[in-house]
Design an enzyme around this catalytic site. Structure first.
Site, PDB file in Angstrom:
ATOM      1  N   ARG A 107      -0.920  12.976  -0.592  1.00 37.34           N
ATOM      2  CA  ARG A 107      -0.252  11.761  -1.082  1.00 37.34           C
ATOM      3  C   ARG A 107      -0.548  11.584  -2.568  1.00 37.34           C
ATOM      4  O   ARG A 107      -1.697  11.677  -2.994  1.00 37.34           O
ATOM      5  CB  ARG A 107      -0.754  10.538  -0.319  1.00 37.34           C
ATOM      6  N   GLN A 120      -6.982  18.244   2.382  1.00 41.54           N
ATOM      7  CA  GLN A 120      -6.041  17.134   2.246  1.00 41.54           C
ATOM      8  C   GLN A 120      -6.196  16.535   0.849  1.00 41.54           C
ATOM      9  O   GLN A 120      -7.297  16.530   0.292  1.00 41.54           O
ATOM     10  CB  GLN A 120      -6.238  16.072   3.352  1.00 41.54           C
ATOM     11  N   SER A 134       0.826  -1.215   0.000  1.00 43.63           N
ATOM     12  CA  SER A 134       0.000   0.000   0.000  1.00 43.63           C
ATOM     13  C   SER A 134       0.854   1.256   0.000  1.00 43.63           C
ATOM     14  O   SER A 134       1.997   1.252   0.497  1.00 43.63           O
ATOM     15  CB  SER A 134      -0.854  -0.020   1.273  1.00 43.63           C
ATOM     16  N   ALA A 135       0.270   2.344  -0.488  1.00 43.88           N
ATOM     17  CA  ALA A 135       0.912   3.659  -0.384  1.00 43.88           C
ATOM     18  C   ALA A 135       1.077   4.062   1.079  1.00 43.88           C
ATOM     19  O   ALA A 135       1.851   4.972   1.389  1.00 43.88           O
ATOM     20  CB  ALA A 135       0.074   4.697  -1.122  1.00 43.88           C
ATOM     21  N   CYS A 136       0.361   3.366   1.974  1.00 43.11           N
ATOM     22  CA  CYS A 136       0.474   3.670   3.410  1.00 43.11           C
ATOM     23  C   CYS A 136       1.842   3.306   3.985  1.00 43.11           C
ATOM     24  O   CYS A 136       2.128   3.617   5.136  1.00 43.11           O
ATOM     25  CB  CYS A 136      -0.602   2.936   4.207  1.00 43.11           C
ATOM     26  N   LYS A 194     -13.815   3.524   2.282  1.00 47.75           N
ATOM     27  CA  LYS A 194     -12.802   4.534   1.955  1.00 47.75           C
ATOM     28  C   LYS A 194     -13.488   5.803   1.481  1.00 47.75           C
ATOM     29  O   LYS A 194     -14.681   5.803   1.178  1.00 47.75           O
ATOM     30  CB  LYS A 194     -11.905   4.010   0.838  1.00 47.75           C
ATOM     31  N   ALA A 195     -12.661   6.856   1.306  1.00 50.24           N
ATOM     32  CA  ALA A 195     -13.211   8.181   0.992  1.00 50.24           C
ATOM     33  C   ALA A 195     -14.140   8.208  -0.247  1.00 50.24           C
ATOM     34  O   ALA A 195     -15.242   8.771  -0.157  1.00 50.24           O
ATOM     35  CB  ALA A 195     -12.082   9.190   0.843  1.00 50.24           C
ATOM     36  N   TYR A 239      -0.766  -0.315  10.133  1.00 43.87           N
ATOM     37  CA  TYR A 239      -1.142  -0.923   8.842  1.00 43.87           C
ATOM     38  C   TYR A 239       0.031  -0.824   7.847  1.00 43.87           C
ATOM     39  O   TYR A 239       0.387  -1.796   7.188  1.00 43.87           O
ATOM     40  CB  TYR A 239      -2.390  -0.206   8.309  1.00 43.87           C
ATOM     41  N   ARG A 266      -5.293  13.486  -2.293  1.00 42.54           N
ATOM     42  CA  ARG A 266      -4.995  12.084  -2.606  1.00 42.54           C
ATOM     43  C   ARG A 266      -5.103  11.906  -4.137  1.00 42.54           C
ATOM     44  O   ARG A 266      -5.640  12.769  -4.838  1.00 42.54           O
ATOM     45  CB  ARG A 266      -6.039  11.137  -1.980  1.00 42.54           C
TER      46      ARG A 266
HETATM   47  P1  NAD Z   1     -11.200  -5.633   1.534  1.00 43.11           P
HETATM   48  O1  NAD Z   1     -11.252  -5.327   2.992  1.00 43.11           O
HETATM   49  O2  NAD Z   1     -12.425  -5.402   0.732  1.00 43.11           O
HETATM   50  O3  NAD Z   1     -10.711  -7.119   1.300  1.00 43.11           O
HETATM   51  C1  NAD Z   1      -9.851  -7.803   2.197  1.00 43.11           C
HETATM   52  C2  NAD Z   1     -10.472  -9.143   2.501  1.00 43.11           C
HETATM   53  O4  NAD Z   1      -9.612  -9.863   3.389  1.00 43.11           O
HETATM   54  C3  NAD Z   1     -11.840  -9.026   3.200  1.00 43.11           C
HETATM   55  O5  NAD Z   1     -12.862  -9.635   2.442  1.00 43.11           O
HETATM   56  C4  NAD Z   1     -11.619  -9.716   4.519  1.00 43.11           C
HETATM   57  O6  NAD Z   1     -12.755 -10.458   4.983  1.00 43.11           O
HETATM   58  C5  NAD Z   1     -10.453 -10.643   4.207  1.00 43.11           C
HETATM   59  N1  NAD Z   1      -9.803 -11.064   5.440  1.00 43.11           N
HETATM   60  C6  NAD Z   1      -9.527 -10.321   6.536  1.00 43.11           C
HETATM   61  N2  NAD Z   1      -9.035 -11.081   7.501  1.00 43.11           N
HETATM   62  C7  NAD Z   1      -9.001 -12.358   7.028  1.00 43.11           C
HETATM   63  C8  NAD Z   1      -8.596 -13.592   7.584  1.00 43.11           C
HETATM   64  N3  NAD Z   1      -8.140 -13.689   8.843  1.00 43.11           N
HETATM   65  N4  NAD Z   1      -8.706 -14.705   6.817  1.00 43.11           N
HETATM   66  C9  NAD Z   1      -9.190 -14.637   5.552  1.00 43.11           C
HETATM   67  N5  NAD Z   1      -9.584 -13.474   4.967  1.00 43.11           N
HETATM   68  C10 NAD Z   1      -9.491 -12.346   5.702  1.00 43.11           C
HETATM   69  O7  NAD Z   1      -9.968  -4.768   0.956  1.00 43.11           O
HETATM   70  P2  NAD Z   1      -9.553  -4.471  -0.554  1.00 43.11           P
HETATM   71  O8  NAD Z   1      -9.773  -3.027  -0.785  1.00 43.11           O
HETATM   72  O9  NAD Z   1     -10.147  -5.463  -1.471  1.00 43.11           O
HETATM   73  O10 NAD Z   1      -7.969  -4.695  -0.457  1.00 43.11           O
HETATM   74  C11 NAD Z   1      -7.329  -5.876  -0.928  1.00 43.11           C
HETATM   75  C12 NAD Z   1      -5.831  -5.784  -0.600  1.00 43.11           C
HETATM   76  O11 NAD Z   1      -5.267  -4.612  -1.204  1.00 43.11           O
HETATM   77  C13 NAD Z   1      -5.546  -5.671   0.892  1.00 43.11           C
HETATM   78  O12 NAD Z   1      -4.386  -6.399   1.209  1.00 43.11           O
HETATM   79  C14 NAD Z   1      -5.302  -4.201   1.099  1.00 43.11           C
HETATM   80  O13 NAD Z   1      -4.481  -3.949   2.227  1.00 43.11           O
HETATM   81  C15 NAD Z   1      -4.630  -3.822  -0.205  1.00 43.11           C
HETATM   82  N6  NAD Z   1      -4.785  -2.398  -0.514  1.00 43.11           N
HETATM   83  C16 NAD Z   1      -6.004  -1.896  -0.855  1.00 43.11           C
HETATM   84  C17 NAD Z   1      -6.120  -0.550  -1.139  1.00 43.11           C
HETATM   85  C18 NAD Z   1      -7.448   0.060  -1.534  1.00 43.11           C
HETATM   86  O14 NAD Z   1      -7.478   1.270  -1.797  1.00 43.11           O
HETATM   87  N7  NAD Z   1      -8.525  -0.689  -1.595  1.00 43.11           N
HETATM   88  C19 NAD Z   1      -5.017   0.308  -1.059  1.00 43.11           C
HETATM   89  C20 NAD Z   1      -3.795  -0.235  -0.685  1.00 43.11           C
HETATM   90  C21 NAD Z   1      -3.673  -1.596  -0.434  1.00 43.11           C
END
Ligand code: NAD
Length: 325
Positions: free
Chosen positions: A285, A220, A118-120, A192-193, A149, A222
């Site tokens: 960001r 802010q 992530s960008a985080c 998210k936003a 995170y 993004r």
């Molecule tokens: P999301 O929360 O919709 O999907 C993540 C999924 O992981 C969820 O369905 C959740 O139930 C599942 N999960 C959590 N804990 C679990 C566990 N213990 N066992 C099995 N599954 C589990 O998020 P997303 O937006 O689809 O993001 C997907 C990936 O991309 C993540 O790793 C996130 O950190 C990364 N990411 C997303 C963004 C964004 O803007 N959406 C930005 C940066 C990074």
């Protein structure tokens, strides 16, 4: 034996994972999806979908059996409201998920694993101004992510690097910058936003109360990347020979106030903004896409207005259903 490629998508019940399963199916893959929950808004396209808690090693070993490619998306995450609190939970859960997923992929003989960072992960000291300098991949160090995170993502990036360097498994690491689109969480505290903005504007439109709450002064900034571009980036990176972390995001900077006005224009209403205290994350960001263009000969191309229009239409339909309108 069939030569159909086989992929595991973890987090397949979530926003990006659900869309990725559809993309992989369309490209001819056999896909296993795994999550602790089912997809919320439509049935999965996966050949197999299993409910596993991936914090547990035995579940990761079962999830990764017999696949060529692993897309490691499972994560305990959400928008700023969620990740600016819950630090211990986020760090613990995500470390467990990622340690066990990598180990299971290696032990099952998977060829490649793509980790969604992530960008985080980028240091807070480079994101103090709204008119921020776009973040290059090498800006990650010296490390100082704002939240747990980001620290967890950084540690797992390094774990991927060491696994790859020691010849255990090929890894790819993508750093997403604010991915949005239909079928993403739009209420409940993890949204998210862009999704929150679409929900607030849709409620304003349907109730006639056009006052919208915005966290902080709304200045802010993004960049936001539409889901279809995100999927293209994931697939191109997985197929490439590039092994270091790579940004996948848009490089168009926008303030949250302007995002609110854009959403209102899409909905066809005028809004009044009420600025209230709330978590804002870093001040600004943006993604530097120089390396992305060099490595993948591509960059995200769907304009923000178009992505927001598609997302708004879906969220308005969800809100209407909820309100019985
Ligand atoms: P999301 O929360 O919709 O999907 C993540 C999924 O992981 C969820 O369905 C959740 O139930 C599942 N999960 C959590 N804990 C679990 C566990 N213990 N066992 C099995 N599954 C589990 O998020 P997303 O937006 O689809 O993001 C997907 C990936 O991309 C993540 O790793 C996130 O950190 C990364 N990411 C997303 C963004 C964004 O803007 N959406 C930005 C940066 C990074």
């Amino acid at each position: 034996m069939s030569s159909q490629p086989r992929a595991l998508v973890t987090g397949a019940g979530g926003f990006i994972g659900h869309h990725l399963v559809k993309r992989l199916k369309a490209e001819g893959y056999w896909v296993r999806g795994v999550d602790i929950k089912h997809s919320e808004y439509e049935p999965t396209a996966a050949d197999e979908f299993e409910i596993f808690d991936l914090r547990r090693r035995d579940n990761c070993l079962r999830a990764a059996r017999g696949v060529d490619d692993v897309y490691a998306l499972a994560s305990d995450m959400g928008g700023m409201g969620f990740i600016s609190s819950n630090h211990a939970q986020i760090l613990r859960n995500n470390l467990l998920i990622n340690l066990h997923t990598l180990e299971a992929a290696e032990m099952n003989g998977a060829k490649r694993l793509l980790f969604t960072s992530s960008a985080c992960i980028y240091p807070e000291y480079r994101q103090m101004e709204a008119e921020v300098t776009p973040l290059k991949e090498e800006d990650a160090y010296p490390a100082q992510p704002q939240d747990a995170y980001g620290w967890e993502k950084l540690v797992t990036e390094r774990l991927c690097m060491h696994y790859r360097e020691e010849g255990r498994i090929e890894t790819r690491v993508v750093r997403f910058h604010n991915i949005f689109g239909p079928l993403g969480t739009w209420d409940g505290g993890r949204e998210k936003a862009p999704a929150a903005m679409c929900r607030k504007v849709a409620i304003a439109k349907l109730t006639g109360n056009h006052e919208i709450e915005i966290w902080g002064d709304g200045e802010q900034t993004r960049s936001f990347c539409y889901i279809d571009d995100c999927l293209t980036g994931i697939r191109k990176l997985m197929e490439s020979d590039y092994r270091d972390p790579l940004n996948v995001g848009q490089d168009r900077l926008i303030t949250i106030n302007d995002l609110a006005d854009m959403t209102a224009a899409i909905a066809g209403i005028t809004i009044t903004k009420k600025h209230i205290p709330g978590p804002q994350g870093v001040r600004g960001r943006n993604s530097d896409n120089t390396r992305l263009r060099q490595v993948l000969k591509w960059e995200p191309e769907i304009p923000l207005e178009e992505g927001m229009a598609r997302t708004y239409a879906w969220i308005e339909s969800q809100v209407r259903e909820r309100m019985g309108k």
